[in-house]
Design an enzyme around this catalytic site. Structure first.
Site, short mmCIF file in Angstrom:
data_model
loop_
_atom_site.label_atom_id
_atom_site.label_comp_id
_atom_site.label_asym_id
_atom_site.label_seq_id
_atom_site.Cartn_x
_atom_site.Cartn_y
_atom_site.Cartn_z
CE1 TYR A 29 -4.41 -1.10 -4.83
CE2 TYR A 29 -4.79 -3.43 -5.05
CZ TYR A 29 -4.52 -2.10 -4.16
OH TYR A 29 -4.77 -2.29 -2.87
CB SER B 6 -0.87 -0.10 1.07
OG SER B 6 -2.17 -0.80 0.96
CB VAL C 204 -0.36 -5.83 3.77
CG1 VAL C 204 -1.43 -5.51 4.66
CG2 VAL C 204 -0.52 -6.14 2.34
N1 GLN Z 1 -2.14 -5.46 -1.92
C1 GLN Z 1 -2.45 -5.25 -0.85
C2 GLN Z 1 -4.04 -5.37 -1.15
O1 GLN Z 1 -4.64 -5.21 -2.14
C3 GLN Z 1 -2.38 -3.82 -0.24
C4 GLN Z 1 -3.00 -3.61 0.96
C5 GLN Z 1 -2.07 -3.15 2.15
O2 GLN Z 1 -0.98 -3.01 1.77
N2 GLN Z 1 -2.68 -2.63 3.01
O3 GLN Z 1 -4.85 -6.16 -0.20
#
Ligand code: GLN
Length: 308
Positions: free
Chosen positions: A192, A65, A262
């Site tokens: 994304y 994210s 994450v």
């Molecule tokens: N790629 C992760 C998702 O789409 C990113 C979420 C995150 O880092 N909080 O769930």
């Protein structure tokens, strides 16, 4: 206000070490669940050109994210503040988990650019004739903001992310159904997934945070990489929404703008002073690095840098 020293950096890392056992790597993306939770790295880069680092600050991890910061900066550059925030995405924290869908049905416009729905809407606003072109532009900008021209995709993470990304697909198709996303949904989703799967280090994200701290200018080259007004908007959103539903607690405990991912990274920015990048893959229940937060807390107390 005590200045940063290598001793403080090492003490912060030692303090954070105990917290690597307080969480576990993200389980919902298989690639992430395999990452060693004992890793911990810290990098600090100051606006006057000093660099400090400790631990696993050069170990690559997926940005996740934190990439939403770069996507937002590019969409702001491409479309401007008015277009983006009047029609595409809001500026308000939610208090909901980062991948929540619940408010989309009642409010249509995602609450902010750092929840998944908001970031997907932001990707939709980036200019490009195809997903491939959007991603090329995003990657080029990402590398400049991180001060590293070697940043690239972690293929394994990307495949894992794509295979398990149904919640993000649900968000994107919902946005399409309400016309908050107008292009090709599968291509925007692919951008994304790719941007979340970029491999970075704590040093790279510290540099990104440094550019934000330095009002959009890369201190090394003197180049204005983003408008000062955009850097200010991003810092404000990092403070209110950067740690998802943990943003309020983080503001109380740590007290400066930060964005988590994450993958275990946190990038924090202290205006006119420094960018901080930390990496520790064990996450707390909200998806924020447990040791990363502890390190940030230590730094905030040791340097007395809380805004509040
Ligand atoms: N790629 C992760 C998702 O789409 C990113 C979420 C995150 O880092 N909080 O769930």
């Amino acid at each position: 206000m005590p200045d940063i020293t290598q001793t403080i950096v090492e003490e912060a890392l030692a303090y954070g070490r105990a917290f690597t056992e307080k969480g576990k790597p993200a389980q919902y993306i298989p690639y992430l669940s395999q990452v060693n939770r004992d890793l911990l790295g810290l990098s600090i880069q100051t606006t006057d050109g000093r660099r400090f680092s400790a631990g696993d600050c050069r170990v690559p991890f997926t940005v996740q994210s934190i990439a939403k910061v770069v996507a937002l900066a590019l969409a702001l550059r491409d479309r401007g503040e008015r277009y983006l925030f009047s029609g595409r995405v809001g500026l308000e924290p939610t208090g909901d988990p980062f991948n929540s869908i619940i408010r989309l049905e009642t409010d249509k416009k995602p609450y902010n650019p750092f929840i998944n729905a908001g970031a997907i809407a932001v990707v939709g606003a980036i200019k490009g004739r195809s997903g491939a072109e959007k991603f090329r532009r995003l990657l080029a900008y990402f590398r400049r903001l991180c001060g590293s021209d070697t940043i690239d995709l972690c293929q394994e993470a990307y495949v894992s992310e794509r295979e398990t990304g149904d919640k993000n697909r649900a968000l994107a198709y919902h946005l399409k159904a309400t016309r908050m996303l107008e292009g090709d949904v599968t291509e925007d989703l692919d951008v994304y997934f790719r941007m979340c799967s970029l491999f970075v280090t704590a040093e790279d994200i510290a540099h990104l945070a440094l550019v934000l701290a330095n009002r959009g200018v890369d201190p090394a080259s003197g180049e204005q990489l983003m408008e000062e007004a955009h850097a200010r908007i991003i810092r404000a959103l990092m403070l209110t929404c950067g740690m998802y539903d943990g943003s309020g607690e983080f503001a109380v405990k740590v007290g400066y703008p930060a964005k988590s991912g994450v993958g275990g990274g946190i990038a924090a920015t202290l205006v006119d002073r420094m960018g901080i990048g930390v990496f520790g893959p064990a996450l707390d229940a909200r998806g924020n690095s447990a040791a990363g937060i502890a390190v940030m807390e230590y730094l905030s107390k040791a340097m007395d840098i809380r805004l509040f």
